[in-house]
Structures are given as C-alpha cells and as structure tokens.
Design a protein around this motif. Structure first.
Motif, PDB file in Angstrom:
ATOM      1  N   ILE A  14      43.641 -36.415 -20.407  1.00  0.00           N
ATOM      2  CA  ILE A  14      42.201 -36.690 -20.378  1.00  0.00           C
ATOM      3  C   ILE A  14      41.422 -35.393 -20.574  1.00  0.00           C
ATOM      4  CG2 ILE A  14      40.285 -37.344 -18.847  1.00  0.00           C
ATOM      5  CD1 ILE A  14      42.109 -39.592 -17.777  1.00  0.00           C
ATOM      6  N   ILE A  15      41.850 -34.334 -19.900  1.00  0.00           N
ATOM      7  CA  ILE A  15      41.170 -33.037 -20.055  1.00  0.00           C
ATOM      8  C   ILE A  15      41.271 -32.567 -21.503  1.00  0.00           C
ATOM      9  CG2 ILE A  15      41.306 -30.584 -19.423  1.00  0.00           C
ATOM     10  CD1 ILE A  15      42.081 -31.578 -16.559  1.00  0.00           C
ATOM     11  N   THR A  16      42.459 -32.676 -22.095  1.00  0.00           N
ATOM     12  CA  THR A  16      42.638 -32.289 -23.494  1.00  0.00           C
ATOM     13  C   THR A  16      41.746 -33.137 -24.403  1.00  0.00           C
ATOM     14  OG1 THR A  16      44.920 -31.637 -23.056  1.00  0.00           O
ATOM     15  CG2 THR A  16      44.332 -32.034 -25.352  1.00  0.00           C
ATOM     16  N   ALA A  17      41.683 -34.432 -24.146  1.00  0.00           N
ATOM     17  CA  ALA A  17      40.858 -35.328 -24.960  1.00  0.00           C
ATOM     18  C   ALA A  17      39.379 -34.964 -24.857  1.00  0.00           C
ATOM     19  CB  ALA A  17      41.077 -36.781 -24.538  1.00  0.00           C
ATOM     20  N   VAL A  18      38.915 -34.660 -23.649  1.00  0.00           N
ATOM     21  CA  VAL A  18      37.511 -34.272 -23.457  1.00  0.00           C
ATOM     22  C   VAL A  18      37.218 -32.968 -24.192  1.00  0.00           C
ATOM     23  CG1 VAL A  18      35.821 -33.512 -21.731  1.00  0.00           C
ATOM     24  CG2 VAL A  18      37.184 -35.565 -21.321  1.00  0.00           C
ATOM     25  N   ILE A  19      38.149 -32.008 -24.141  1.00  0.00           N
ATOM     26  CA  ILE A  19      37.973 -30.746 -24.872  1.00  0.00           C
ATOM     27  C   ILE A  19      37.893 -31.026 -26.372  1.00  0.00           C
ATOM     28  CG2 ILE A  19      39.107 -28.575 -25.517  1.00  0.00           C
ATOM     29  CD1 ILE A  19      40.133 -28.467 -22.568  1.00  0.00           C
ATOM     30  N   TYR A  20      38.772 -31.905 -26.884  1.00  0.00           N
ATOM     31  CA  TYR A  20      38.719 -32.283 -28.299  1.00  0.00           C
ATOM     32  C   TYR A  20      37.358 -32.878 -28.644  1.00  0.00           C
ATOM     33  CZ  TYR A  20      43.607 -31.793 -29.895  1.00  0.00           C
ATOM     34  OH  TYR A  20      44.811 -31.319 -30.309  1.00  0.00           O
ATOM     35  N   ILE A  21      36.864 -33.774 -27.792  1.00  0.00           N
ATOM     36  CA  ILE A  21      35.579 -34.432 -28.058  1.00  0.00           C
ATOM     37  C   ILE A  21      34.442 -33.421 -28.050  1.00  0.00           C
ATOM     38  CG2 ILE A  21      33.897 -36.090 -27.135  1.00  0.00           C
ATOM     39  CD1 ILE A  21      36.388 -37.735 -26.154  1.00  0.00           C
ATOM     40  N   LEU A  22      34.391 -32.556 -27.036  1.00  0.00           N
ATOM     41  CA  LEU A  22      33.312 -31.558 -26.949  1.00  0.00           C
ATOM     42  C   LEU A  22      33.374 -30.586 -28.128  1.00  0.00           C
ATOM     43  CD1 LEU A  22      33.309 -30.811 -23.114  1.00  0.00           C
ATOM     44  CD2 LEU A  22      31.653 -32.179 -24.426  1.00  0.00           C
ATOM     45  N   PHE A  23      34.573 -30.102 -28.440  1.00  0.00           N
ATOM     46  CA  PHE A  23      34.736 -29.188 -29.562  1.00  0.00           C
ATOM     47  C   PHE A  23      34.332 -29.887 -30.858  1.00  0.00           C
ATOM     48  CE2 PHE A  23      37.575 -26.827 -32.606  1.00  0.00           C
ATOM     49  CZ  PHE A  23      36.886 -25.628 -32.532  1.00  0.00           C
ATOM     50  N   GLY A  24      34.689 -31.153 -30.991  1.00  0.00           N
ATOM     51  CA  GLY A  24      34.316 -31.921 -32.169  1.00  0.00           C
ATOM     52  C   GLY A  24      32.810 -32.076 -32.311  1.00  0.00           C
ATOM     53  N   ILE A  25      32.128 -32.327 -31.194  1.00  0.00           N
ATOM     54  CA  ILE A  25      30.659 -32.465 -31.231  1.00  0.00           C
ATOM     55  C   ILE A  25      30.020 -31.162 -31.685  1.00  0.00           C
ATOM     56  CG2 ILE A  25      28.612 -32.748 -29.766  1.00  0.00           C
ATOM     57  CD1 ILE A  25      30.285 -34.816 -28.141  1.00  0.00           C
ATOM     58  N   VAL A  26      30.473 -30.036 -31.116  1.00  0.00           N
ATOM     59  CA  VAL A  26      29.914 -28.733 -31.501  1.00  0.00           C
ATOM     60  C   VAL A  26      30.172 -28.464 -32.982  1.00  0.00           C
ATOM     61  CG1 VAL A  26      30.105 -26.229 -31.163  1.00  0.00           C
ATOM     62  CG2 VAL A  26      29.997 -27.743 -29.182  1.00  0.00           C
ATOM     63  N   LEU A  27      31.389 -28.735 -33.449  1.00  0.00           N
ATOM     64  CA  LEU A  27      31.702 -28.522 -34.866  1.00  0.00           C
ATOM     65  C   LEU A  27      30.882 -29.441 -35.773  1.00  0.00           C
ATOM     66  CD1 LEU A  27      35.556 -28.005 -35.143  1.00  0.00           C
ATOM     67  CD2 LEU A  27      33.771 -26.437 -35.860  1.00  0.00           C
ATOM     68  N   ALA A  28      30.669 -30.677 -35.348  1.00  0.00           N
ATOM     69  CA  ALA A  28      29.926 -31.621 -36.180  1.00  0.00           C
ATOM     70  C   ALA A  28      28.452 -31.240 -36.281  1.00  0.00           C
ATOM     71  CB  ALA A  28      30.069 -33.038 -35.623  1.00  0.00           C
ATOM     72  N   ILE A  29      27.898 -30.687 -35.208  1.00  0.00           N
ATOM     73  CA  ILE A  29      26.466 -30.354 -35.202  1.00  0.00           C
ATOM     74  C   ILE A  29      26.205 -28.960 -35.770  1.00  0.00           C
ATOM     75  CG2 ILE A  29      24.451 -30.007 -33.719  1.00  0.00           C
ATOM     76  CD1 ILE A  29      25.624 -32.168 -31.866  1.00  0.00           C
ATOM     77  N   PHE A  30      27.036 -27.983 -35.369  1.00  0.00           N
ATOM     78  CA  PHE A  30      26.847 -26.582 -35.792  1.00  0.00           C
ATOM     79  C   PHE A  30      28.142 -26.037 -36.409  1.00  0.00           C
ATOM     80  CE2 PHE A  30      24.515 -27.202 -31.735  1.00  0.00           C
ATOM     81  CZ  PHE A  30      23.222 -27.145 -32.214  1.00  0.00           C
TER      82      PHE A  30
END
Length: 180
Positions: A14-30
């Motif tokens: 779950i922690i790894t998945a949340v990190i993937y999601i957060l990193f993905g959001i940052v990459l998608a926006i900036f």
C-alpha cells in the motif's frame, strides 16, 4: 499465507502504491520540472558522496592498506554527478525507459497474482487480468518510446505510475477478500 506476514506485505505494498500514485500525479502535472529537479538532486548527491570519498582517501594512512579504491571511486562518482547536473537532457532521455521497465515488471507481477487468484477460485479474476495486461502494455509503450515530446512522455509516465499504484491497491483488495 500467515496473517501477520500478509498484513506486513499488504502495508508495504500500500505504501509503495501510494508513492507510485503521488509520484505519478507530480509527473503528470509538472513533468519537466519534476524530472529536472530529481536529476539535479541526484547529481548533487553524487558530487557530495564522491567528494567525501576523495577526502576520506586523502585522510587515510596508505602504508597499511595498499588496496583501496576510494580515490578512483570518488573521482568517478563526482564526474558522473557533474555529468548528470550539466547534461540533464541525456538523463531525461534514459528515464522513460527505466520507468517503463518498472511499470512492465509491476504489470508482470500482477499477472502472476491473477494466475494465483484464478487457481484459488477467485471469481473476478478476468478484471484483474485486464488490469495486469494493460500495465504490461503501458510498460512496453514506455520502453519503446514512440512519443516525440519529452514533456508529453513524462505525463504519460506519470499516468502509468498512477495506474500502477491504483491497480496495486485493487489487487491487494482482491487478495484480501479471497483470503477471508
């Protein structure tokens, strides 16, 4: 699977998945800013670590230890760090491939989980199979890199990381339900 062991496995994933999601959001926006910032940070850390290695070599007494590579390792790490900082564009061209490998491996691991769920009699394994196969396809697309714009590509990388994190959580929920 032992209940305590599964809980530990579940929370790590779950922690790894949340990190993937957060990193993905940052990459998608900036996309460009995020990757350049990571590159500069990596280069700075490498230069620091290399400088420390060089200083430690200079401080050592070499009469007792003839077999030490700290000086060369330090110089190489500093040079690579400088390269990363000043040639960030080269690094940007390699990163999508590495991210593609991560997404491909994640999708392949999900495929193995789907096979295990099917063997265990899980009824909704087909939906999990589609998610796993889509993850594999997205990973392959990132590796092949058919996109011309790096910024667009990193947005896609971000979306793939978000997808991978969300499907990791879905897979954990399916496995948890199957174990009950």
């Amino acid at each position: 699977m032992n209940s305590d062991l599964f809980k530990q496995y579940k929370w790590q994933n779950i922690i790894t998945a949340v990190i993937y999601i957060l990193f993905g959001i940052v990459l998608a926006i900036f996309p460009t800013t995020a990757v350049k910032t990571l590159g500069y940070m990596l280069g700075g850390v490498m230069m620091f670590v290399g400088a420390v290695k060089i200083l430690l070599y200079m401080k050592e007494n070499h009469q007792d230890n003839y077999y030490t590579n700290d000086l060369m390792i330090g110089i190489i790490v500093v040079v690579v760090g400088v390269f990363v900082v000043f040639k960030i564009e080269v690094l940007l061209s390699i990163i999508p491939f590495l991210f593609g490998l991560l997404v491909l491996v994640s999708g392949s691991m999900k495929l193995q989980n789907v096979i295990n769920l099917k063997k265990a009699g899980y009824k909704n394994w087909m939906a999990m199979l589609i998610m796993a196969l889509l993850g594999i396809v997205l990973g392959i697309i990132l590796i092949i890199n058919p996109f011309s714009g790096v910024e667009f590509l990193f947005r896609i990388v971000g979306i793939c990381f978000i997808y991978s994190g969300v499907t990791d959580i879905c897979m954990l929920i399916a496995i948890s339900k199957n174990l009950k």
